[in-house]
Structures are given as C-alpha cells and as structure tokens.
Design a protein around this motif. Sequence first.
Motif, short mmCIF file in Angstrom:
data_model
loop_
_atom_site.label_atom_id
_atom_site.label_comp_id
_atom_site.label_asym_id
_atom_site.label_seq_id
_atom_site.Cartn_x
_atom_site.Cartn_y
_atom_site.Cartn_z
N VAL A 1 -1.16 -1.25 -4.32
CA VAL A 1 -2.50 -0.42 -4.15
C VAL A 1 -2.17 0.98 -3.90
O VAL A 1 -1.45 1.10 -2.72
N TRP A 27 -3.50 -0.75 -8.62
CA TRP A 27 -4.67 -0.62 -8.17
C TRP A 27 -5.01 0.58 -7.47
O TRP A 27 -3.70 1.22 -6.91
N TYR A 75 0.89 -1.35 0.13
CA TYR A 75 0.02 0.01 0.00
C TYR A 75 0.98 1.37 0.15
O TYR A 75 1.69 1.59 0.73
N ALA A 127 -7.11 -9.30 -5.57
CA ALA A 127 -7.43 -7.91 -6.13
C ALA A 127 -8.42 -8.15 -7.35
O ALA A 127 -7.92 -8.91 -8.40
N LEU A 146 -11.41 -2.00 -4.60
CA LEU A 146 -10.12 -1.55 -5.46
C LEU A 146 -10.64 -1.09 -7.03
O LEU A 146 -11.72 -1.96 -7.53
#
Length: 437
Positions: free
Chosen positions: A376, A425, A324, A410, A417
């Motif tokens: 992400v 994403w 992330y 995902a 997402l």
Amino acid sequence: MYCTLKTFTKTRLFRFAFLVFLLPCLLLPPACSYSTETVGKHLAAGDTSKAHVEQDTSFDILYVTNRAPSTSVEEKLSYGATRGHSMAYGSVTLAHRGVSVEVVRISKHGEFPQSPYPIELTDRGPRRVPAVVDAHLSATAALQGEVSRRLAKAKRKEVVVFIHGYNNSFDDAAKATGKICNTLSADFVCVSLSWPAGGSGGAFYGYNIDRESGEFAVLDLKKAIRTLATADGVERLHLIAHSRGADVLLSALHQLGMESYMTRTSISERYKINNVVLFAPDVDLDVATTKLFGFVSDPDAPFGTRASPYGLLPPVGSLHLTVYSSPNNQALALSSALFGSVIRLGRLTSASIDSKAASANALWNNTQISGVADFVEYQGNASFTGHSYFLDDPAVQKDLDALLRGHLKAGNPGRPLIEIKRPFWKIIGRTSQIKRD
C-alpha cells in the motif's frame, strides 16, 4: 581527470555532510525548528469525533520487554534504553487526557530467567539447567494466563502486538500501542512488545546502537511471540511493526518460520499468525526478501527429518502481509543513502519495479504466486519526515481497522484503497502543513 575526480569527491562529501546535518531533523524530530512530532506527540492528533475515544478515562495494555528497568524521579517503575538480559512482562495503565494519551503506571507481573539460558554438563552430556527451565515454564504459564484472562473479557479472541521503531522510549511504544488499540475500538487484547531503543548515543551513533539492540532483541521477541500465540483462547495473532521494528520482527519470523517448516507445518498454523503489518519498514528490500523467503526457497532445508526438494510447501493458511510505504518518507531516504541500499522496503512503490535492480527482486513474484501480500503506497505527507503517518493520518487508521477488525481484503468495499496494479495499491492521506514554531 584530476579536476573531475576532485569535483566528484567534493560533491559526495557535500551530500554526506548535508545528510548528516539533516539527520537530527529526520530521525530526531524534536531537534528541528519545525513543529514536527515524536511518536508520543502523534498520539494527541487523533480523531476526537470517534465514539470509541473516551475523554479522561484510563485503560491498560500488556507489555513485554527486554529493556533494563529504571526508576523515575517519582521512584516509579520504568524502563530505559539499556539492554536487559531477562524478559519482563506486566501491564501499562494509560489515561486519556483530552485528546492525548499518557502513561499513568507500569506494573510488573513477572519475568523470564536471564538469557541465553545456562547449560550444565552431566554424565550423559550437556543439558539446560533444570531450575532455569522450571523458571521459564512458570513465567510462560503466568504470561499466558494473563493473556487468557484478558481474552475472556475481550470482544474478539485475538491478540494485537505492536513492535516500535528507532529512538522510541518504553513510554512512546506503550502510547503508540494504546493509540492502535483505540483505532481498533479496544476489541482486541493489545500488547506492546518493546525492545531497548532510544538511547543517548546522539542522532548518528544512536541509530547504530539501536540497530544492534534490535538484533539483540530477536531472541526474546521470538520467545514472546511463541508464548503469546500458544496461550489458551487465542484464535488469531496480528503483528504490527514500525520502522526498525519491522526488521526485528522479520528476523524473528524467519526463525519461527524455520521452526514451523521443520515440523512440517506453516507459521500461520503453528502460531496462529493472521496478519503481519509493516508500517514504513526500515529494512533493505533484498534483506527483507531473504528473511521472508530465504528458508522455504532452500531445497536442502530439512522438512521434518529430511529435505524434500520437490515436495509441496506447507499451505500459508490465513497469513497475510501488508506493507505500507511512502515515497515521501524522508527518514528512510536518509537511511537508504547512509547504508547504500538500493531501496528501503518502506519506500517501495509500483514505479520501483521499473528499475532493473528492483525488478530482479523476487519479493512480489513470490507474493503474487502465493497471494499473501499487498503493498500500500501512502500518498500523503502527515508529518515533516513522513515517517509516522500510521499514527497521524485517519485514512491509514481506517484502513488498518478495516483490515484487522473487518477482515477485509484489498479491493473490498470498506478499504480506502485504489488499485494501481496488484499487488500494489494506494491510499490518499492528508497533507500536513509544516510550520515553524
């Protein structure tokens, strides 16, 4: 030319002075005049509408730490920021106080011998001291026994381990682990793996002290992961790290990966590691890539008793990496500037691959080939620094829950997402209002 050089030098000095001035605000939020939050205070910002958040109830988690013990004002056991030379383990009792979480009690169950373990010389050569090995095996069995007892009562036979970041106290780490455990509906056995961070060296020097303490902690972190993973009843191990904790974790995984490769197996098969989740990882992109792929990409590395340059690599199994990142993470922007990093992994975005320096990196090429990673992008601003969104933003918490509890990939329904271009994403988080106190 002299004027140009002088202007350039003044500009660089001004930028450096400005960054140092901001350092307490970005890395030590309480030093700012804004209503920013430390990790501990983020725990009061949870979604109270969730059914699994109970009011005024207590629960406990496991802890493993190589912090030196200390005694609080009330003469209760605690752990400070000083490095300990033995790894202790036990339980932390946490209590909900309205929407916040507080540490009620720390109970030590045991500890490993001081490390590195001593060596003695014998007529046949050097060896580890037998009494120390006995103590190590006893501590390992006791910790694994506690994990197995908790697994017997848990809904899932899985362990979630959280490794905190820079400037976090032992209590901060325990509270964050409790928050994550609540996010996952307390279905797992949760462990706070705490290393000696949060010293009194100040904003600038404190970061450097914590950085070296993280390197010091790698040996014990590796030992702890190995011990937890091989406890009876463990089906999956999930590792979550934040900020500087991500660098510590990657170093430990690099060494565990070497162990696995040399025994002709994978880290997921040998240590049952299912998910590795990195939130706002404070590590240089090139450094992270080296730790993730440096060993297996080396054709001279021993595979068993000899190298196998053209041989197939062990299958990755169920192992999956989720990173992330956020372009709004001001703490990592400062870290990148201070250390001359091309880009911090915690600020990596799909746009980064447009730059020549970033596109030359093998991280996404290797992960796309193996299909083991997703990146992400958090597009929100949940705090002043944009660094602790994993504790503060319900959208991120929902995605973590879907990943670990739902085993969703995902792109599956249930993951909040939006695809950019695989493996990238984005997740739309909330935008917090920054107000003065």
